[in-house]
Design a protein around this motif. Structure first.
Motif, PDB file in Angstrom:
ATOM      1  N   GLY A 107       0.673  -1.201  -0.067  1.00  0.00           N
ATOM      2  CA  GLY A 107      -0.021   0.086   0.063  1.00  0.00           C
ATOM      3  C   GLY A 107       0.861   1.241  -0.023  1.00  0.00           C
ATOM      4  O   GLY A 107       1.754   1.575  -0.770  1.00  0.00           O
ATOM      5  N   ASP A 108       0.674   2.098   1.141  1.00  0.00           N
ATOM      6  CA  ASP A 108       1.313   3.266   1.335  1.00  0.00           C
ATOM      7  C   ASP A 108       1.598   3.480   2.597  1.00  0.00           C
ATOM      8  O   ASP A 108       1.236   2.699   3.543  1.00  0.00           O
ATOM      9  CB  ASP A 108       0.341   4.361   0.448  1.00  0.00           C
ATOM     10  CG  ASP A 108      -0.814   4.421   1.315  1.00  0.00           C
ATOM     11  OD1 ASP A 108      -0.933   4.625   2.448  1.00  0.00           O
ATOM     12  OD2 ASP A 108      -1.901   4.378   0.498  1.00  0.00           O
ATOM     13  N   PRO A 109       2.435   4.495   3.116  1.00  0.00           N
ATOM     14  CA  PRO A 109       2.916   4.579   4.351  1.00  0.00           C
ATOM     15  C   PRO A 109       1.724   4.652   5.552  1.00  0.00           C
ATOM     16  O   PRO A 109       1.579   4.113   6.340  1.00  0.00           O
ATOM     17  CB  PRO A 109       3.570   6.193   4.528  1.00  0.00           C
ATOM     18  CG  PRO A 109       4.022   6.100   3.186  1.00  0.00           C
ATOM     19  CD  PRO A 109       3.158   5.506   2.120  1.00  0.00           C
ATOM     20  N   GLN A 110       0.375   5.364   5.009  1.00  0.00           N
ATOM     21  CA  GLN A 110      -0.638   5.362   5.927  1.00  0.00           C
ATOM     22  C   GLN A 110      -1.308   3.753   6.140  1.00  0.00           C
ATOM     23  O   GLN A 110      -1.557   3.508   7.167  1.00  0.00           O
ATOM     24  CB  GLN A 110      -1.681   6.233   5.465  1.00  0.00           C
ATOM     25  CG  GLN A 110      -1.379   7.581   5.596  1.00  0.00           C
ATOM     26  CD  GLN A 110      -0.969   8.301   4.062  1.00  0.00           C
ATOM     27  OE1 GLN A 110       0.020   7.528   3.500  1.00  0.00           O
ATOM     28  NE2 GLN A 110      -1.176   9.179   3.707  1.00  0.00           N
ATOM     29  N   VAL A 111      -1.418   3.280   5.070  1.00  0.00           N
ATOM     30  CA  VAL A 111      -1.814   1.861   5.194  1.00  0.00           C
ATOM     31  C   VAL A 111      -0.883   0.848   6.062  1.00  0.00           C
ATOM     32  O   VAL A 111      -1.251   0.259   6.800  1.00  0.00           O
ATOM     33  CB  VAL A 111      -2.001   1.232   3.728  1.00  0.00           C
ATOM     34  CG1 VAL A 111      -2.297  -0.022   3.582  1.00  0.00           C
ATOM     35  CG2 VAL A 111      -3.140   1.948   2.878  1.00  0.00           C
TER      36      VAL A 111
END
Lengths: 156, 789, 288
Positions: free
Chosen positions: C102-106
């Motif tokens: 995903g991405d950092p937040q995920v």
């Protein structure tokens, strides 16, 4: 059945009863009136709803308000102190890192976590760290410069 | 004068956006507000056999349920542009109902609206709505839609043809092709795109019974046009009883120009329900209801002589309109595409024919660039292909064919073969500058070296022209526009010399509050902080045509500048009176009037005060210092430029990586370079999105497969590089600011530049063309085919 | 996007969560980070009547060195795994996989247990745990059982877990000095899920590959180990030519049903599997 929650939002303790299915972003926007956090999609993709929860950037559209019970949240409204912009906010202003502004709060919060963890990011690291935040206006060019500006200022 | 124009002033509007204090439509919460949810068709084509609302109506919190039956006496959404058939027949314009009663015609078509106390309750009730559909065959491909026997979108539109249209000289063009040494031919689909402004559309309808007044808050690029269409065409309510407010709007890119059913529905239903109603799209709804862009099926040919001189251009395009005509849909493939086919080249013969067709898909309308990216894409692909086939350098073939420089003052404008007259241009200058920035000769050598190592690097050009601020109204009216295309302003000098200006333009990212303030402060010689720019409220602003087609500065900015001239003119009379001097003895600079050759002077603020406290005032002169101005330009403006993309293709996976991107644009005079560069960056990114990532894909049943951000890729930060942008300045000769428009240049240019770069990279394999978007799979497949043959 | 209504239960312990699961059966779903489940609930593709929150259970978030294996609490976030020095040193392909989810937040919210239990065919962890030779610990009413990763993934979105069980721990073996691992993926440009993700672990003895584990995600309805590649490399030295040869065997098994979608055809996916087998193994070779 509503459930009581107690949490800290931008330094203030908040206690409310909420429906379990209430998303955290809607809790912030509709219940607390903190409309700086936005909803841009329904697939946890765009990052417009990014806030800090216990110091970590999270997508508040993919959390239930009840899951934030006991947590410490910071939204874009909580960044400027005594009317003075946070260096990341200042960076976005100085480097024209926003146009329509809709993605900006989420972008700023994602950048916040990046600079906490990596005070001197390369352009590539900045681009990688912002991959969870969509912007349709800027082509990201000036967003990268905004984060670089903030990094420089924070390191001073 | 001249202190603020051209300065990279930091935007004055930014503070509210970076502190989370902006007000987008969905941020507005009104007392007693209710929430609407629209129930939409899951089918592309189906007859509604029955709708049973009883269970939904009795669900918790539900206030009302509306269906097509309830609005059957309300008009449909109007189309704002009429294009006639070649034989003179009026285009087919089937009703676009607010809620469908009989037959749904695309996935996402509006079927019912549920109003409830909360959003959640409205959505819960939607699941209780009992709708019986009879599913019918659908057609989504515009080329298939015109085949005999294809399913009909509207029963009274034979072969689904909305209109056919042509421009240019067919005989002359055919003749040019007959005489040509070399003909290049391409067939492609300029694929359908989904705009995806990050703010989903939102609308709030309010009815104040005590005052018999409606208010509509809407995420629109042009509130006045929405009010006009809403009042005069859809609901038939008096215009002076309706206020439309477009507050902060989170990007538009064309998709928020148009009048959408939800705006009319919440306004209409607010009176029925007696409470404010808010509707906000979920992203899934944006994907199927925001007007899509592009979707042309094109055959394009270019004729050359043996020296690479272009002799003729022939284009045949089938343009997909979708299921209904959106507000400006007919104008896009015709007057914003067919008329741009001259490009920057001195092509002596051009012919273009367009067939506009209905399909069972979301309506298609203007999306950033709107017609001009399609025109540029086909021209630039043809020119590049011509260069390759004739063994010429792509820069050289362009140089050979450029229209020579003309400033529109000393030299006349350039009359194209396709109706338009260009205002001013110096095309080669942008090419030269771009070549210098990219280091062209060195880059070609690097490419050569890389090829020896099995690496595929490509260099792609796009030398484009665009048309902005389409005008004057009389001309566009003759071309079928059902509206004028002027702009208005009010300059209101306050008694203390502070200035509030009202513009009919609307900013949704473009920074008008700064750029327009720069014009005011610069012209009047007052501090920037003394200027406030108001936009987006029909109760405050006389009339406006809104913001799209890169028109704001050229048309709205000029309307403002004209108003400022009136202020200075009247101010000079007042100053002359107060200074007891003749008007012609005064000079106005730096915010003060001076009697030439003396130290007698009076400040702008003093004159303003005198205008509102007219104790000592010119006889017979009206008090006050305020002017309302309407400005209808003499012509379009024509920005242009050269973009160069450098890419590398991974031959194993087919993945294209952007390495460098150079843009040299000429947008005329620049008021704020920071903002202009920002517009260019964003435009480039969207064009790259079309080249490499974005495509709306329908399956054969008409279901949109790319219906979320999990399937539809828009560029992310790590898909792009930092852009190298520069410019030349060729002022527009016919507007008072010399400006041309910068909002779409990037999008118009970049798609072709990137595709040309990828084809250039793969040329050693014999690859001549690729279909967009250039996904890794497509590129890989092309490589496999090339290797096999 | 609003989920359908449900009742919310916050479990304070694994035992409490199990007893809630027993009580509500198939009407209940566990939620940890929520990054697999909540998106489905928002789209109303999942409408559980009861949601049992296990995110705040103490003792489900840890990465501990147990000698010959590392124990990872099922509630550990992708970010914690991505940044774990212990894992980077002793099973680096796991942090490599975590870093590209995903991405950092995920990655801050999503958990390894949640991802594995969700069994998305294009998720990154499944290939990683297969290649790592992980053991998955599930706790139910009848106590604890240990499931080898190979037996865990049953079908599309379906695991060996009983609906009354909770995945509590992932045990990954510690690699020895002559073992190297890597995870590389070719992401979908929109979702960033794997079109093809390849995890591999290679042990060299006397300069030949004594143990080879190669697993793919994104290719078929579940992640799988590819014995074609493994067999071709086992017993061989690790160099470009042996790797190239072995990689050619990727995704060639007759039993394999390769996924096909608008972005990637069957042929293209199979081809990418070979490319990514090669690249992953080459990265391993360069790490020795």
């Amino acid at each position: 059945m509503e459930i009581p929650i107690k949490l800290t939002v931008n330094g203030e303790v908040v206690e409310r009863r909420v429906e379990p299915r209430l998303l955290l972003v809607n809790f912030l926007r509709d219940v607390l009136g903190l409309t700086g956090t936005h909803v841009g999609c329904d697939t946890s993709s765009c990052g417009a709803c990014t806030i800090l929860m216990d110091g970590k950037a999270v997508k508040s559209c993919t959390l239930l308000a009840v899951q934030a019970d006991g947590a410490e949240l910071v939204t874009v409204e909580g960044l400027a102190k005594n009317g003075e912009l946070h260096p990341i906010q200042e960076g976005f202003w100085q480097e024209h890192g926003l146009q329509c502004g809709f993605c900006t709060p989420g972008m700023i919060m994602a950048a916040y976590q990046l600079l906490e963890e990596n005070p001197n990011p390369s352009e590539e690291e900045i681009r990688h760290a912002l991959e969870g935040n969509y912007c349709r206006c800027t082509g990201y060019h000036n967003i990268v410069k905004s984060v670089q500006y903030a990094a420089k200022k924070l390191n001073r | 004068m001249g202190k603020l124009i051209g300065e990279a002033v930091r935007r004055v509007e930014d503070r509210r956006f970076i502190t989370g204090k902006a007000t987008y439509t969905d941020d507005i919460k009104l007392p007693g507000m209710t929430y609407a949810y629209i129930v939409r068709s899951p089918y592309a084509h189906a007859r509604i056999k029955k709708i049973d609302t009883s269970r939904a109506k009795s669900a918790p919190g539900v206030i009302a349920v509306f269906t097509g039956e309830d609005v059957k006496d309300v008009n449909g959404l109007p189309c704002g542009w009429q294009v006639n058939f070649r034989n003179g027949d009026t285009m087919k314009e089937p009703k676009h109902p607010l809620l469908v009663a009989d037959k749904v015609r695309h996935v996402g078509d509006n079927v019912a609206m549920i109003v409830a106390e909360t959003r959640e309750q409205a959505k819960d009730a939607a699941e209780l709505l009992d709708i019986e559909y009879e599913v019918l065959d659908a057609v989504t491909d515009p080329a298939k839609a015109i085949e005999e026997g294809a399913p009909l979108v509207h029963d009274d539109v034979p072969r689904n043809i909305c209109f056919d249209w042509e421009i240019g000289d067919k005989a002359k063009t055919d003749d040019a092709f007959a005489k040509a040494d070399h003909v290049v031919s391409l067939e492609f689909r300029n694929q359908r795109l989904i705009p995806n402004a990050i703010e989903p559309r939102s609308a709030i309808g309010v009815y104040d019974a005590a005052r018999d007044k409606y208010t509509l808050y809407t995420s629109s690029q042009n509130p006045h046009l929405i009010r006009l269409l809403l009042c005069a065409f859809v609901l038939g309510i008096p215009e002076h009883k309706v206020r439309v407010v477009s507050p902060d709007v989170g990007g538009g890119f064309g998709s928020k120009i148009f009048h959408y059913a939800e705006e009319a529905l919440v306004t209409w239903a607010a009176k029925q329900v007696g409470r404010p109603i808010k509707w906000t799209a979920e992203r899934s709804e944006s994907f199927v209801t925001d007007a899509h862009g592009r979707d042309h099926v094109t055959k394009a040919e270019m004729a050359f002589d043996k020296n690479g001189k272009i002799l003729g251009l022939r284009v045949s395009t089938i343009a997909n309109m979708g299921a209904y005509l959106s507000t400006f849909a007919p104008a896009i493939p015709t007057y914003l595409h067919g008329t741009l086919l001259q490009g920057v080249y001195d092509t002596p013969a051009i012919y273009c024919e367009i067939t506009a067709v209905f399909t069972h898909t979301t309506p298609v309308d203007a999306y950033r660039g709107a017609g001009r990216p399609e025109a540029t894409y086909l021209l630039e692909r043809l020119v590049d292909t011509g260069a390759r086939e004739l063994g010429m350098d792509p820069a050289e073939i362009r140089r050979k064919n450029f229209i020579p420089p003309f400033d529109g003052v000393k030299q006349p404008g350039y009359q194209t073969q396709v109706a338009l007259q260009y205002d001013s241009g110096n095309y080669e200058a942008t090419l030269n500058k771009a070549l210098e920035i990219i280091g062209y000769d060195k880059l070609r050598k690097e490419q050569e070296e890389a090829r020896k190592q099995g690496r595929y690097i490509g260099i792609g050009f796009s030398t484009y022209i665009e048309a902005c601020g389409i005008a004057p109204s009389a001309v566009v009216g003759a071309l079928g526009a059902r509206a004028g295309l002027y702009e208005s302003s009010i300059v209101r000098v306050q008694p203390t010399g502070k200035v509030t200006v009202y513009t009919g333009s609307h900013a949704h990212g473009q920074g008008h509050e700064t750029t327009f303030a720069q014009i005011v402060a610069d012209t009047l010689g007052i501090p920037l902080e003394d200027v406030e720019v108001v936009h987006g409220d029909t109760d405050a602003i006389p009339f406006g045509m809104g913001t799209y087609g890169s028109r704001s500065l050229a048309v709205g900015g000029s309307a403002l500048r004209k108003g400022l001239d009136k202020v200075i003119e009247k101010g000079t009379k007042i100053a002359a009176h107060l200074l007891e001097a003749a008007e012609e003895d005064l000079e106005f600079a730096n915010g003060e009037w001076k009697v030439k050759g003396t130290d007698k002077k009076i400040t702008f603020g003093e004159v303003a005060l005198a205008a509102y406290v007219p104790h000592n005032f010119p006889e017979g002169m009206e008090p006050g210092l305020e002017f309302s101005t309407f400005y209808d330009p003499a012509n379009f403006t024509f920005p242009f430029g050269t973009h160069i993309a450098v890419v590398e293709v991974d031959p194993e996976t087919g993945k294209v990586t952007l390495k460098r991107y150079v843009a040299v644009d000429d947008v005329g005079t620049v008021i704020n370079p920071l903002i202009v560069d920002g517009q260019v960056h964003g435009g480039i990114a969207q064009g790259i999105g079309q080249a490499l990532l974005e495509e709306a894909v329908y399956d054969e049943n008409g279901e949109l497969l790319s219906s979320s951000f999990l399937e539809y890729a828009i560029p992310r930060a790590d898909d792009l590089v930092s852009f190298e942008v520069d410019r030349t300045v060729t002022p527009c000769p016919h507007n008072p600011l010399g400006v041309k428009g910068a909002g779409e240049t990037g999008t118009i240019a970049s798609t072709a530049a990137v595709v040309n770069a990828v084809v250039d990279a793969l040329a050693p394999l014999g690859i001549k063309d690729l279909q967009m978007p250039l996904t890794p799979r497509r590129v890989w497949e092309a490589i496999q085919q090339a290797k096999a043959s | 996007m609003y989920p359908a209504p449900f009742e919310y239960h916050r479990a304070r312990s694994v035992d409490e969560a199990i007893s809630l699961l027993s009580q509500y059966g198939s009407d209940a779903k566990l939620i940890a980070g929520g990054h697999s489940l909540l998106p489905m609930m928002k789209l109303r593709l999942a409408t559980p009547a009861h949601l049992i929150d296990i995110r705040t259970i103490d003792g489900l978030q840890y990465i501990e060195d147990k000698g010959d294996y590392i124990a990872i609490g099922a509630g550990t976030s992708h970010a914690a795994i991505e940044k774990s020095d212990l894992l980077k040193q002793k099973m680096p392909l796991l942090p490599q996989a975590a870093a590209v989810i995903g991405d950092p937040q995920v990655r801050n919210m999503g958990t390894i247990g949640g991802s594995l239990a969700h069994a998305d065919p294009a998720a990154d962890y499944p290939a990683a745990v297969l290649a790592a030779g992980a053991q998955l610990v599930a706790v139910g009413e009848d106590g604890e059982r240990v499931i080898p990763a190979e037996e865990f993934f049953v079908e599309l979105f379906q695991t060996d877990l009983d609906e009354r069980e909770i995945l509590t721990e992932i045990r990954v073996p510690v690699i020895s000095g002559n073992t190297r691992g890597a995870y590389l993926k070719f992401p979908h440009p929109a979702s960033r899920f794997a079109i093809v993700g390849c995890a591999a672990l290679v042990t060299l003895e006397n300069n030949v590959c004594s143990d080879v584990r190669v697993a793919f995600t994104g290719v078929a309805s579940t992640a799988f180990r590819d014995s074609g590649v493994e067999d071709a490399l086992r017993g061989q030295p690790l160099n470009e030519s042996t790797i190239q040869k072995a990689a050619e065997q990727a995704a060639e098994s007759d039993e394999l049903e390769i996924m096909e979608d608008n972005f990637a055809s069957e042929d293209y996916r199979r081809h990418l599997a070979k490319v990514y087998a090669k690249r992953t193994l080459m990265q391993i070779a360069s790490a020795f």
